[in-house]
Design a protein around this motif. Structure first.
Motif, PDB file in Angstrom:
ATOM      1  N   LEU A 162      -9.783   5.939  -4.322  1.00 27.07           N
ATOM      2  CA  LEU A 162     -10.189   4.875  -3.414  1.00 27.07           C
ATOM      3  C   LEU A 162      -8.996   4.068  -2.912  1.00 27.07           C
ATOM      4  CD1 LEU A 162     -13.358   3.562  -5.284  1.00 27.07           C
ATOM      5  CD2 LEU A 162     -13.342   4.497  -2.962  1.00 27.07           C
ATOM      6  N   ARG A 163      -7.973   3.923  -3.744  1.00 25.61           N
ATOM      7  CA  ARG A 163      -6.837   3.053  -3.424  1.00 25.61           C
ATOM      8  C   ARG A 163      -5.592   3.826  -2.987  1.00 25.61           C
ATOM      9  NH1 ARG A 163      -9.719   0.478  -7.695  1.00 25.61           N
ATOM     10  NH2 ARG A 163     -10.149  -1.738  -7.209  1.00 25.61           N
ATOM     11  N   HIS A 164      -5.725   5.109  -2.713  1.00 24.37           N
ATOM     12  CA  HIS A 164      -4.590   5.947  -2.276  1.00 24.37           C
ATOM     13  C   HIS A 164      -3.486   5.967  -3.334  1.00 24.37           C
ATOM     14  CE1 HIS A 164      -6.305   6.513   1.691  1.00 24.37           C
ATOM     15  NE2 HIS A 164      -6.399   5.216   1.856  1.00 24.37           N
ATOM     16  N   LEU A 165      -3.883   6.128  -4.572  1.00 24.97           N
ATOM     17  CA  LEU A 165      -2.933   6.207  -5.685  1.00 24.97           C
ATOM     18  C   LEU A 165      -3.023   7.545  -6.399  1.00 24.97           C
ATOM     19  CD1 LEU A 165      -3.533   2.629  -7.213  1.00 24.97           C
ATOM     20  CD2 LEU A 165      -1.643   3.347  -5.740  1.00 24.97           C
ATOM     21  N   GLY A 166      -3.515   8.571  -5.696  1.00 26.36           N
ATOM     22  CA  GLY A 166      -3.728   9.866  -6.336  1.00 26.36           C
ATOM     23  C   GLY A 166      -2.473  10.680  -6.552  1.00 26.36           C
ATOM     24  N   GLY A 167      -1.383  10.354  -5.841  1.00 27.01           N
ATOM     25  CA  GLY A 167      -0.132  11.077  -6.037  1.00 27.01           C
ATOM     26  C   GLY A 167       0.273  11.986  -4.908  1.00 27.01           C
ATOM     27  N   TRP A 168      -0.585  12.140  -3.868  1.00 31.09           N
ATOM     28  CA  TRP A 168      -0.217  12.940  -2.703  1.00 31.09           C
ATOM     29  C   TRP A 168       0.446  12.026  -1.684  1.00 31.09           C
ATOM     30  CZ3 TRP A 168      -5.290  13.007  -4.662  1.00 31.09           C
ATOM     31  CH2 TRP A 168      -5.618  14.148  -5.410  1.00 31.09           C
ATOM     32  N   ASP A 169       1.523  12.504  -1.075  1.00 35.50           N
ATOM     33  CA  ASP A 169       2.270  11.678  -0.138  1.00 35.50           C
ATOM     34  C   ASP A 169       2.547  12.492   1.118  1.00 35.50           C
ATOM     35  OD1 ASP A 169       4.081  10.070   1.257  1.00 35.50           O
ATOM     36  OD2 ASP A 169       5.018   9.328  -0.579  1.00 35.50           O
ATOM     37  N   ARG A 170       1.893  12.157   2.212  1.00 31.31           N
ATOM     38  CA  ARG A 170       2.053  12.926   3.444  1.00 31.31           C
ATOM     39  C   ARG A 170       3.435  12.775   4.058  1.00 31.31           C
ATOM     40  NH1 ARG A 170      -1.817   9.560   7.683  1.00 31.31           N
ATOM     41  NH2 ARG A 170      -0.823   7.516   7.451  1.00 31.31           N
ATOM     42  N   GLU A 171       4.135  11.693   3.690  1.00 31.55           N
ATOM     43  CA  GLU A 171       5.498  11.529   4.193  1.00 31.55           C
ATOM     44  C   GLU A 171       6.462  12.495   3.506  1.00 31.55           C
ATOM     45  OE1 GLU A 171       6.195   9.644   6.733  1.00 31.55           O
ATOM     46  OE2 GLU A 171       4.117   8.966   6.848  1.00 31.55           O
ATOM     47  N   GLU A 338      -3.651  -1.473  -9.448  1.00 27.96           N
ATOM     48  CA  GLU A 338      -2.732  -1.423 -10.593  1.00 27.96           C
ATOM     49  C   GLU A 338      -1.277  -1.446 -10.182  1.00 27.96           C
ATOM     50  OE1 GLU A 338      -2.755   2.626 -12.555  1.00 27.96           O
ATOM     51  OE2 GLU A 338      -4.344   2.968 -11.077  1.00 27.96           O
ATOM     52  N   THR A 339      -0.980  -1.063  -8.955  1.00 30.18           N
ATOM     53  CA  THR A 339       0.410  -1.114  -8.486  1.00 30.18           C
ATOM     54  C   THR A 339       0.817  -2.507  -8.021  1.00 30.18           C
ATOM     55  OG1 THR A 339      -0.388  -0.384  -6.319  1.00 30.18           O
ATOM     56  CG2 THR A 339       0.537   1.302  -7.794  1.00 30.18           C
ATOM     57  N   GLY A 340      -0.152  -3.444  -7.969  1.00 35.25           N
ATOM     58  CA  GLY A 340       0.153  -4.807  -7.553  1.00 35.25           C
ATOM     59  C   GLY A 340       0.146  -4.964  -6.049  1.00 35.25           C
ATOM     60  N   ALA A 341       0.542  -6.155  -5.598  1.00 39.59           N
ATOM     61  CA  ALA A 341       0.586  -6.474  -4.172  1.00 39.59           C
ATOM     62  C   ALA A 341       2.030  -6.694  -3.748  1.00 39.59           C
ATOM     63  CB  ALA A 341      -0.236  -7.730  -3.889  1.00 39.59           C
ATOM     64  N   ALA A 342       2.401  -6.120  -2.634  1.00 42.59           N
ATOM     65  CA  ALA A 342       3.750  -6.291  -2.088  1.00 42.59           C
ATOM     66  C   ALA A 342       3.695  -7.323  -0.973  1.00 42.59           C
ATOM     67  CB  ALA A 342       4.283  -4.967  -1.566  1.00 42.59           C
ATOM     68  N   ARG A 343       4.346  -8.467  -1.189  1.00 46.25           N
ATOM     69  CA  ARG A 343       4.368  -9.561  -0.206  1.00 46.25           C
ATOM     70  C   ARG A 343       2.955  -9.957   0.223  1.00 46.25           C
ATOM     71  NH1 ARG A 343       8.171  -5.961   1.187  1.00 46.25           N
ATOM     72  NH2 ARG A 343       6.905  -5.117   2.888  1.00 46.25           N
ATOM     73  N   GLY A 344       2.053  -9.986  -0.753  1.00 45.50           N
ATOM     74  CA  GLY A 344       0.690 -10.402  -0.478  1.00 45.50           C
ATOM     75  C   GLY A 344      -0.175  -9.360   0.179  1.00 45.50           C
ATOM     76  N   ARG A 345       0.299  -8.115   0.299  1.00 48.49           N
ATOM     77  CA  ARG A 345      -0.461  -7.060   0.946  1.00 48.49           C
ATOM     78  C   ARG A 345      -0.692  -5.899  -0.016  1.00 48.49           C
ATOM     79  NH1 ARG A 345       1.234  -6.402   7.252  1.00 48.49           N
ATOM     80  NH2 ARG A 345       1.585  -8.610   7.733  1.00 48.49           N
ATOM     81  N   TYR A 346      -1.857  -5.288   0.113  1.00 49.65           N
ATOM     82  CA  TYR A 346      -2.155  -4.118  -0.705  1.00 49.65           C
ATOM     83  C   TYR A 346      -3.338  -3.376  -0.106  1.00 49.65           C
ATOM     84  CZ  TYR A 346      -5.766  -7.228  -2.684  1.00 49.65           C
ATOM     85  OH  TYR A 346      -6.824  -8.092  -2.838  1.00 49.65           O
ATOM     86  N   TYR A 347      -3.609  -2.194  -0.625  1.00 53.20           N
ATOM     87  CA  TYR A 347      -4.775  -1.425  -0.197  1.00 53.20           C
ATOM     88  C   TYR A 347      -5.809  -1.499  -1.298  1.00 53.20           C
ATOM     89  CZ  TYR A 347      -7.486   2.121   2.284  1.00 53.20           C
ATOM     90  OH  TYR A 347      -8.467   2.772   2.980  1.00 53.20           O
ATOM     91  N   ALA A 348      -6.980  -2.012  -0.961  1.00 52.52           N
ATOM     92  CA  ALA A 348      -8.080  -2.088  -1.914  1.00 52.52           C
ATOM     93  C   ALA A 348      -8.925  -0.820  -1.786  1.00 52.52           C
ATOM     94  CB  ALA A 348      -8.891  -3.348  -1.645  1.00 52.52           C
ATOM     95  N   CYS A 349     -10.212  -0.924  -2.013  1.00 56.54           N
ATOM     96  CA  CYS A 349     -11.088   0.243  -1.911  1.00 56.54           C
ATOM     97  C   CYS A 349     -11.597   0.372  -0.479  1.00 56.54           C
ATOM     98  CB  CYS A 349     -12.256   0.113  -2.886  1.00 56.54           C
ATOM     99  SG  CYS A 349     -11.777   0.071  -4.617  1.00 56.54           S
ATOM    100  N   GLY A 350     -10.879   1.126   0.333  1.00 59.55           N
ATOM    101  CA  GLY A 350     -11.281   1.345   1.710  1.00 59.55           C
ATOM    102  C   GLY A 350     -10.817   0.291   2.692  1.00 59.55           C
ATOM    103  N   TRP A 351      -9.992  -0.651   2.272  1.00 55.45           N
ATOM    104  CA  TRP A 351      -9.519  -1.719   3.149  1.00 55.45           C
ATOM    105  C   TRP A 351      -8.068  -2.072   2.856  1.00 55.45           C
ATOM    106  CZ3 TRP A 351     -12.426  -3.916   7.009  1.00 55.45           C
ATOM    107  CH2 TRP A 351     -13.816  -3.706   6.968  1.00 55.45           C
TER     108      TRP A 351
END
Length: 426
Positions: A162-171, A338-351
């Protein structure tokens, strides 16, 4: 408003009442009417600017903002819905230029692209709320994905997907959802490929990061979430989403899109580019929105068709005031990962979430060939959705500018009208 932003007030006010429609010519003067410093309308494009749909009086600046944006990019079709505190204030369709062969209305369907992710996330969160799924459930326990090349795949959980922390990186290794030809070659099979082929291909490759350690936006992760929904419910993804998420909100128009077969009421899509089709092995060159990617394979991450009004209604799910998700479920969904927020920004569940001094802003954008979409929820109770049937043009103007433009428009509003246009026929 700084000088380099949209000069909304350069335009005369459009007629704006509940149920009103406005049909205006291009700005008077030459065929190259200026809409922003450094941006002009293409010579010879003298098409009409057409607006349909209800709007409360006093919101004319929103029409002006969208008009400026669409005209300087020659976008044929657009739609905007604005709500405040659950009241629908504006539901508009916009048409510009000769390519807009039919009027766009507030009931016109657009591809939502990645604004589909809050839809899939809401369905997963509902399963968690109902006790049918847990955030800690492992993807490999839920789905049969074959023998993984990377043992760390066992650490991929529902929460991490949900939070894009699965380990795949398109970059790092590319996006498998848009790499059909390479996957077909690797698997020794002809185009078109299917979702099973994508899963087989990705499972046989190592992860780019240890799960849970790095945010990396992953369309593939949301494909897996859609398959988890089907596994847990024993139903097709779209059927469960309709019953558990859309129907309780009164949303009836949304449906999954098709690559080559438009739905009734769906807008046409435009791009200046062509590419090789992935829908058959012919190698034919096709218009970018119609076959350079497989819409059916991307159903769970980019697949929904919707109106702007549908998306504004959908956003209410994350206010915790609808039958779909409880306030407790929403709080859990929007919590810092679990990775925390960077400068007040992060990805939640779908947002995406941005913390500000005035409160949180949550949003999701979407982009595909022929599509640009944006859904925003603000701390002050404002929600808006804007959709276009184009994401590129010869002007080179960035399409992400609509985000700042609409925030500016909202921030400049001296007063918000009372009333609600929900009951107006769309």
């Amino acid at each position: 408003m700084t000088a380099d932003r949209f000069s909304r007030r350069d335009f005369g006010r459009l007629a704006g009442f509940a149920g009103a429609a406005a049909v205006l010519p291009a700005r008077p003067g030459t065929a190259r009417a200026t809409v922003r410093t450094g941006a002009t309308l293409p010579a010879g494009d003298s098409g009409l600017w057409r607006v349909t749909g209800p709007m409360l009086r006093g919101l004319e600046d929103f029409d002006d903002t969208v008009r400026a944006f669409m005209q300087e990019r020659s976008i044929p079709c657009g739609s905007l819905a604005v709500a405040r505190g659950g009241r629908l204030l504006l539901a508009r369709g916009y048409s510009w230029g000769a390519r807009a062969t039919r009027d766009t209305g507030p009931a016109s369907l657009f591809r939502t692209a990645s604004v589909s992710k809050p839809v899939t996330a809401a369905a997963v969160l509902r399963l968690i709320q109902d006790g049918r799924l847990r955030p800690s459930d492992r993807m490999t326990d839920l789905l049969k994905v074959g023998a993984p090349a990377d043992p760390r795949l066992a650490e991929v959980t529902v929460a991490r997907l949900l939070r894009h922390l699965g380990g795949w990186d398109r970059e790092v290794s590319g996006d498998p959802m848009f790499n059909d030809a390479a996957i077909a070659t690797a698997l020794g099979r002809p185009l078109p490929i299917g979702q099973d082929d994508i899963v087989r291909y990705v499972t046989a490759r190592p992860l780019d990061h240890a799960p849970g350690t790095a945010f990396a936006y992953s369309n593939y992760g949301y494909l897996l979430l859609g398959r988890i929904i089907e596994k847990v419910t024993g139903r097709p993804y779209a059927a469960y989403v309709r019953d558990a998420v859309l129907a309780p909100l009164g949303i009836t128009r949304m449906r999954l899109g098709r690559t080559l077969l438009p739905a009734a009421g769906e807008v046409p899509y435009y791009s200046q580019y062509k590419g090789t089709t992935v829908m058959d092995p012919s190698g034919a060159q096709v218009a970018a929105p119609y076959g350079t990617f497989n819409q059916e394979n991307n159903a769970f991450n980019c697949g929904w068709l919707a109106t702007a009004v549908d998306l504004v209604r959908l956003a209410r799910v994350y206010d915790g005031v609808t039958p779909v998700l409880s306030a407790a479920s929403v709080a859990q969904a929007l919590a810092v990962p679990e990775t925390g927020a960077a400068r007040g920004r992060y990805y939640a569940c779908g947002w995406h979430v941005r913390r500000t001094d005035r409160g949180p802003v949550t949003w999701h954008s979407g982009s595909l060939p022929g599509t640009h979409t944006l859904l925003v929820r603000r701390f002050d109770g404002l929600t808006w959705a804007v959709m276009f049937d184009q994401r590129d043009d010869p002007s080179g103007e960035p399409y992400r500018d609509i985000d700042t433009a609409l925030h500016d428009t909202a921030d400049d509003m001296p007063d918000w009208p009372s009333g609600d246009v929900t009951g107006t026929r769309l």
